[in-house]
Write a protein that holds these residues in place. Structure first.
Motif, short mmCIF file in Angstrom:
data_model
loop_
_atom_site.label_atom_id
_atom_site.label_comp_id
_atom_site.label_asym_id
_atom_site.label_seq_id
_atom_site.Cartn_x
_atom_site.Cartn_y
_atom_site.Cartn_z
N ALA A 178 12.53 21.09 15.61
CA ALA A 178 13.32 22.31 15.80
C ALA A 178 12.43 23.52 16.08
CB ALA A 178 14.21 22.57 14.59
N ARG A 179 11.17 23.47 15.66
CA ARG A 179 10.24 24.59 15.92
C ARG A 179 9.85 24.66 17.39
NH1 ARG A 179 5.28 23.80 13.58
NH2 ARG A 179 4.77 26.02 13.72
N ALA A 180 10.04 23.60 18.14
CA ALA A 180 9.74 23.55 19.57
C ALA A 180 8.26 23.86 19.86
CB ALA A 180 10.66 24.48 20.36
N VAL A 181 7.38 23.37 18.99
CA VAL A 181 5.94 23.47 19.22
C VAL A 181 5.44 22.04 19.47
CG1 VAL A 181 3.71 24.07 18.19
CG2 VAL A 181 5.74 25.48 17.71
N ASP A 182 4.68 21.86 20.52
CA ASP A 182 4.18 20.52 20.86
C ASP A 182 3.23 20.04 19.76
OD1 ASP A 182 3.71 18.18 22.22
OD2 ASP A 182 2.41 19.09 23.72
N HIS A 183 3.64 19.01 19.04
CA HIS A 183 2.91 18.57 17.85
C HIS A 183 2.80 17.06 17.79
CE1 HIS A 183 6.49 17.07 15.57
NE2 HIS A 183 7.07 17.75 16.53
N LEU A 184 1.91 16.60 16.94
CA LEU A 184 1.84 15.19 16.56
C LEU A 184 2.10 15.17 15.06
CD1 LEU A 184 1.35 12.28 17.43
CD2 LEU A 184 -1.10 12.63 17.03
N TYR A 185 3.20 14.55 14.66
CA TYR A 185 3.68 14.57 13.28
C TYR A 185 3.13 13.37 12.50
CZ TYR A 185 6.97 13.88 9.43
OH TYR A 185 7.53 13.68 8.19
N VAL A 186 2.41 13.65 11.43
CA VAL A 186 1.92 12.59 10.55
C VAL A 186 3.03 12.26 9.57
CG1 VAL A 186 0.20 11.93 8.83
CG2 VAL A 186 -0.48 13.30 10.82
N ASP A 187 3.66 11.13 9.77
CA ASP A 187 4.76 10.72 8.89
C ASP A 187 4.23 10.25 7.55
OD1 ASP A 187 7.75 9.96 8.68
OD2 ASP A 187 6.66 8.18 7.99
N ARG A 188 3.12 9.53 7.57
CA ARG A 188 2.50 9.08 6.33
C ARG A 188 1.07 8.68 6.59
NH1 ARG A 188 6.72 5.38 4.28
NH2 ARG A 188 7.97 6.74 5.58
N ILE A 189 0.28 8.94 5.57
CA ILE A 189 -1.11 8.54 5.55
C ILE A 189 -1.36 8.01 4.14
CG2 ILE A 189 -1.85 10.90 5.02
CD1 ILE A 189 -4.40 10.27 6.66
N VAL A 190 -1.89 6.81 4.06
CA VAL A 190 -2.03 6.13 2.77
C VAL A 190 -3.42 5.51 2.67
CG1 VAL A 190 -1.19 4.21 1.35
CG2 VAL A 190 0.45 5.63 2.62
N ILE A 191 -4.05 5.73 1.53
CA ILE A 191 -5.32 5.07 1.22
C ILE A 191 -5.12 4.33 -0.10
CG2 ILE A 191 -7.77 5.40 0.64
CD1 ILE A 191 -7.19 6.18 3.51
N ALA A 192 -5.54 3.07 -0.16
CA ALA A 192 -5.43 2.30 -1.41
C ALA A 192 -6.13 3.06 -2.52
CB ALA A 192 -6.06 0.92 -1.24
N GLY A 249 -5.82 1.08 4.12
CA GLY A 249 -5.21 2.36 4.41
C GLY A 249 -4.57 2.32 5.79
N PHE A 250 -3.77 3.35 6.05
CA PHE A 250 -3.14 3.46 7.36
C PHE A 250 -2.61 4.85 7.58
CE2 PHE A 250 0.31 2.27 4.55
CZ PHE A 250 1.40 2.98 5.00
N VAL A 251 -2.35 5.16 8.83
CA VAL A 251 -1.70 6.41 9.22
C VAL A 251 -0.68 6.08 10.29
CG1 VAL A 251 -3.46 7.01 10.96
CG2 VAL A 251 -2.03 8.80 9.96
N LEU A 281 0.84 -1.20 0.00
CA LEU A 281 0.00 0.00 0.00
C LEU A 281 0.87 1.25 0.00
CD1 LEU A 281 -2.75 -0.79 2.68
CD2 LEU A 281 -3.12 -0.43 0.23
N ASN A 282 1.86 1.23 0.87
CA ASN A 282 2.78 2.36 0.98
C ASN A 282 3.49 2.61 -0.35
OD1 ASN A 282 4.45 4.15 3.03
ND2 ASN A 282 5.90 3.17 1.66
N ASP A 283 4.09 1.59 -0.89
CA ASP A 283 4.90 1.76 -2.10
C ASP A 283 4.05 2.14 -3.31
OD1 ASP A 283 6.96 1.16 -0.41
OD2 ASP A 283 7.45 -0.76 -1.33
#
Length: 183
Positions: free
Chosen positions: A86-100, A65-67, A28-30
């Motif tokens: 490096a921005r020093a803002v408390d965040h949740l980073y979405v590295d990847r989101i994939v839908i077939a 799919g996945f996140v 799915l990712n590739d």
């Protein structure tokens, strides 16, 4: 998924991903490359272990799919993740989101993002972050993220200069995406 989301997407469910899912999510990712980088199964397995949130989207028991999202302070060496750290803002980073590809256009990306925003809200994060390719261009993803409230906070070249990305952030508010998936 909330009951409201389930009623809109009959036959779909969300579940946590485990390392054993890596061989199933790798194709799915590739297939989503270049929107997300093609990634060996072993690297996807490691990514799941460092993720704060790793969810699979199933339709009738098949992953479609996945996140994968990563909290601050993780042992993760992504150029884009480092930018947000490096921005020093408390965040949740979405590295990847994939839908077939066969499932795209049904609002499922918004369902996955609802889960990310819900997790970020529960954790008390200030924003959700991600990146979208500018070169090679990904105008569909740019428009999708704009609809979700993401704004550009920077750009950078990655992968040895071969890819230019727009670095995006969306603030977490009490009502961010509480009404279910966006149309």
């Amino acid at each position: 998924m909330s009951p409201q989301q389930l009623s809109r997407h009959v036959g779909y469910s969300l579940r946590p991903l485990s390392v054993s899912d890596a061989p199933e999510i790798a194709p799915l990712n590739d297939a989503a490359s270049p929107a997300v980088p093609a990634t060996p199964t072993s690297d996807l397995a490691r990514l799941i272990t460092v993720a704060d949130l790793a969810l699979g989207l199933e339709r009738e028991g098949i992953l479609v799919g996945f996140v994968i999202a990563i909290a601050p302070g993780a042992d993760y060496d992504s150029e884009n993740y480092r930018f947000f750290e490096a921005r020093a803002v408390d965040h949740l980073y979405v590295d990847r989101i994939v839908i077939a590809e066969s499932e795209r256009g049904a609002g499922l990306g918004a369902v996955l993002y609802d889960a990310v925003f819900d997790a970020a809200r529960r954790q008390g994060r200030r924003e959700v972050t991600c990146e979208v390719n500018l070169d090679p261009p990904n105008p569909g993803s740019q428009a999708f993220h704009a609809r979700l409230g993401f704004v550009e906070v920077g750009t950078q070249r990655t992968k040895g200069g071969s890819i230019m990305v727009s670095l995006l952030a969306a603030p977490i508010t009490a009502d961010t995406h509480d009404d279910g998936p966006l149309s």
